[in-house]
Design an enzyme around this catalytic site. Structure first.
Site, short mmCIF file in Angstrom:
data_model
loop_
_atom_site.label_atom_id
_atom_site.label_comp_id
_atom_site.label_asym_id
_atom_site.label_seq_id
_atom_site.Cartn_x
_atom_site.Cartn_y
_atom_site.Cartn_z
N LYS A 82 69.97 57.00 3.55
CA LYS A 82 70.75 58.23 3.63
C LYS A 82 72.24 57.89 3.63
O LYS A 82 72.66 56.91 4.23
CB LYS A 82 70.34 58.97 4.91
N SER A 157 69.00 67.54 6.66
CA SER A 157 70.05 66.90 5.87
C SER A 157 69.59 65.66 5.12
O SER A 157 70.37 65.06 4.38
CB SER A 157 71.21 66.52 6.80
N SER A 181 66.60 67.54 10.58
CA SER A 181 67.16 66.97 9.35
C SER A 181 66.24 66.01 8.63
O SER A 181 66.45 65.70 7.47
CB SER A 181 68.47 66.26 9.67
#
Length: 461
Positions: A82, A157, A181
Site C-alpha cells: 500500500k 483505503s 480500510s
C-alpha cells in the site's frame, strides 16, 4: 454468471502454490514475475490499482533469487505494498500531492519481513490521501475502479491492493485498517483480508506509538494465503510498545461445534437490501458445517463516539501541522482540534466498558458474523455513501459504521467473500473473534470460504 476463465492461469495460482513451484524449481522466480508483470500491463490501465511499478528492480531480485537458495517461505512470490507504507528507495506518496515525489530511506516493518521471507516487491497500490476514507481516490493518481464493475468503487483505503489481488496482478498485498480500510475493499473486490488483533503485526509510529485503532494486516485471494502471510509478518518487535510476544499459530481444525453469533445489522444499522440478502446466507453455511449458530441482539453504539474521538485526535496529532491537505483529511484534522480532555475521558470509559461487555459476550460465542459493509460497491464518481436504505447519513464516515464499530473492540476481524448481488457486485461477510483469537477467526473464514467457493469467481477483465 461465474467467470472462471483465468482461474488456472499462472497469475491466479495461490501464493502457497507459487512458493512451492519456485522452491522446487518447477517455475523460476523470473518466469513467475514476468507472468504478473504481463498481467499488470494488461489490466492495470482499466482499474488503476498499482500506481508505482518497479518492474526492473523486481526482475533483478528474481534473477538473484533464482541464482541462489530459497530464502524463506515466500521465496520468489510477488507482493505489492500500500502506498501508505514506507519502501526504501521506492516512491511512497501516501496518496497526497504533498508527498508526490517522496522516496523513503527505510522500509516499514511489514516490508522488512516480507523481503526477509523472499517475497519480491513489484509495486505500490493506490490509496486515498493518508488512507482517509473507504473510497480509493486521490489527487496524485485518481480513482481505483472495481474490477467487477469499472463504474464502481473498489473500496478503501486499501482499494488498490484489493483490486490488484482480484485481477491477478499479485497474490499477496499489504493492507492497513483503522475503520475498515482493509476489510471494506476486500468485501468490495471479492478477496480476503484480516484486521489482526492490534499488536499481532507490529505497527511502528514515531508520533503515536500507542495508537491501536490502526493496524497493518494481510490481504490475499484465499484464507490459506492470508495465514501464510500472517506467519511471516506477525511477531514481536520491540519498536512497537504493544507488540504481542506470543507466536501466531494457525488453527486447522474444522468448525463443527463452533459457537457462532449472527447479527444482520450490528444493532440496528441500516443495511442495503442487496447486501442484507447476501450476508443472510452466511448463518446457514455455518450450520451446514456443524457450527451452532444463534442470531443475537447487540448494542455497540458506544463504539460510535469512542471511534470518532480517537480518530479525530489522531488526525490532529499526525497531520495537524501540514498545509494543503485534501478535504477529507482537513475535516478530520479540524475535528481533532476540537477534542478536549473530557472527550478523551468519555471515549476511554466507553471503549473500556465495551471491551469488558464483549469479553463476556465471547465467553458464550467463539465468533460473531455480520456484514463487512452496509452497502455494495457504489458509483466511483460518488465521494462517499450519503444514504442507506432510505436513511440519510450525517457525514462521509457514517456509512462505514459496520466496520469501524468493530475496530474499537481490539478484536481480530476477517472479510471473506459471501456472494454477489443480482447485478454481480461482490459482498463480503465479516467474521469477528475475541481479542488475540486471530487463529480462530481464520479457521472460521477458511471453512466458510471452502464451503462456498465465492472467492473463485473472477472479474470479467
Amino acid at each position: 454468471m461465474s467467470d472462471n476463465r483465468n482461474v488456472t492461469a499462472p497469475h491466479y495460482l495461490t501464493a502457497t502454490e507459487m512458493a512451492h513451484l519456485v522452491k522446487t524449481r518447477q517455475v523460476s522466480a523470473v518466469e513467475l514475475l514476468q507472468a504478473h508483470l504481463d498481467r499488470i500491463e494488461q489490466v492495470n490501465p482499466q482499474v488503476n490499482a498499482i500506481v508505482t511499478l518497479v518492474a526492473e528492480q523486481a526482475l533483478k531480485a528474481g534473477e538473484a533469487g533464482d541464482a541462489g537458495e530459497a530464502t524463506g517461505p515466500l521465496h520468489g512470490v510477488p507482493v505489492a505494498h500500500k502506498d501508505l507504507v514506507d519502501t526504501k528507495g521506492i516512491r511512497t506518496t501516501y496518496g497526497s500531492p504533498l508527498y508526490a515525489d517522496h522516496v523513503p530511506d527505510k522500509d516499514d516493518v511489514i516490508v522488512e519481513r516480507l523481503r526477509a521471507a523472499g517475497a519480491i516487491l513489484v509495486g505500490k497500490t493506490n490509496t486515498p490521501e493518508f488512507g482517509t476514507g473507504s473510497h480509493t481516490v486521490n489527487e496524485v493518481f485518481g480513482a481505483t475502479r472495481n474490477p467487477y464493475d469499472l463504474t464502481r468503487s473498489a473500496g478503501g483505503s486499501s482499494g488498490g491492493a484489493a483490486a490488484a489481488l482480484a485481477t491477478g496482478m499479485v497474490p499477496l498485498a499489504g493492507g492497513s485498517d483503522m475503520g475498515g480500510s482493509l476489510r471494506n475493499p476486500a468485501s468490495f473486490c471479492n478477496v480476503v483480508g484480516l484486521r489482526p488483533t492490534p499488536g499481532r503485526v507490529p505497527a511502528l509510529s514515531e508520533q503515536a506509538a500507542w495508537y491501536t485503532l490502526s493496524v497493518p494486516g494481510p490481504m490475499a485471494r484465499t484464507v490459506d494465503d492470508l495465514t501464510l502471510m500472517m506467519s511471516v509478518i506477525s511477531g514481536f518487535d520491540a519498536r512497537s510498545p504493544y507488540s504481542i510476544t506470543e507466536d501466531f499459530t494457525p488453527d486447522e481444525r474444522d468448525v463443527a461445534g463452533l459457537r457462532v453469533a449472527w447479527s444482520p445489522d450490528l444493532g440496528g444499522l441500516p443495511v442495503d437490501p442487496g447486501t442484507a440478502a447476501v450476508t443472510a446466507t452466511a448463518p446457514g453455511v455455518f450450520e451446514r458445517l456443524g457450527a451452532r449458530v444463534e442470531q443475537v441482539e447487540l448494542d455497540l453504539s458506544d463504539a460510535e463516539d469512542a471511534f470518532r474521538v480517537y480518530r479525530a485526535w489522531y488526525y490532529a496529532l499526525a497531520f495537524g501541522e501540514l498545509d494543503g491537505l485534501g478535504a477529507n483529511t482537513s475535516w478530520n484534522v479540524e475535528q481533532g482540534r476540537k477534542v478536549t480532555g473530557a472527550d478523551l475521558a468519555r471515549a476511554e470509559r466507553s471503549r473500556s466498558g465495551l471491551y469488558h461487555r464483549m469479553a463476556a459476550f465471547f465467553d458464550t460465542y467463539d465468533v460473531l458474523i455480520a456484514p463487512v459493509s452496509q452497502v455494495p460497491p457504489f458509483p466511483v464518481e460518488d465521494p462517499y455513501v450519503s444514504e442507506i436504505n432510505g436513511v440519510r447519513l450525517p457525514d462521509y464516515l457514517a456509512w462505514m459504521r459496520s466496520a469501524y464499530w468493530i475496530s474499537v473492540l481490539h478484536a481480530p476481524a476477517a472479510s471473506v467473500p459471501a456472494g454477489f448481488t443480482p447485478s454481480g457486485l461482490p459482498v463480503g461477510v465479516q467474521i469477528i473473534g475475541r481479542p488475540f483469537a486471530d487463529a480462530t477467526v481464520l479457521r472460521a473464514a477458511r471453512a466458510f470460504e471452502q464451503a462456498t467457493g465465492h472467492g473463485l469467481r473472477r472479474p470479467p477483465l
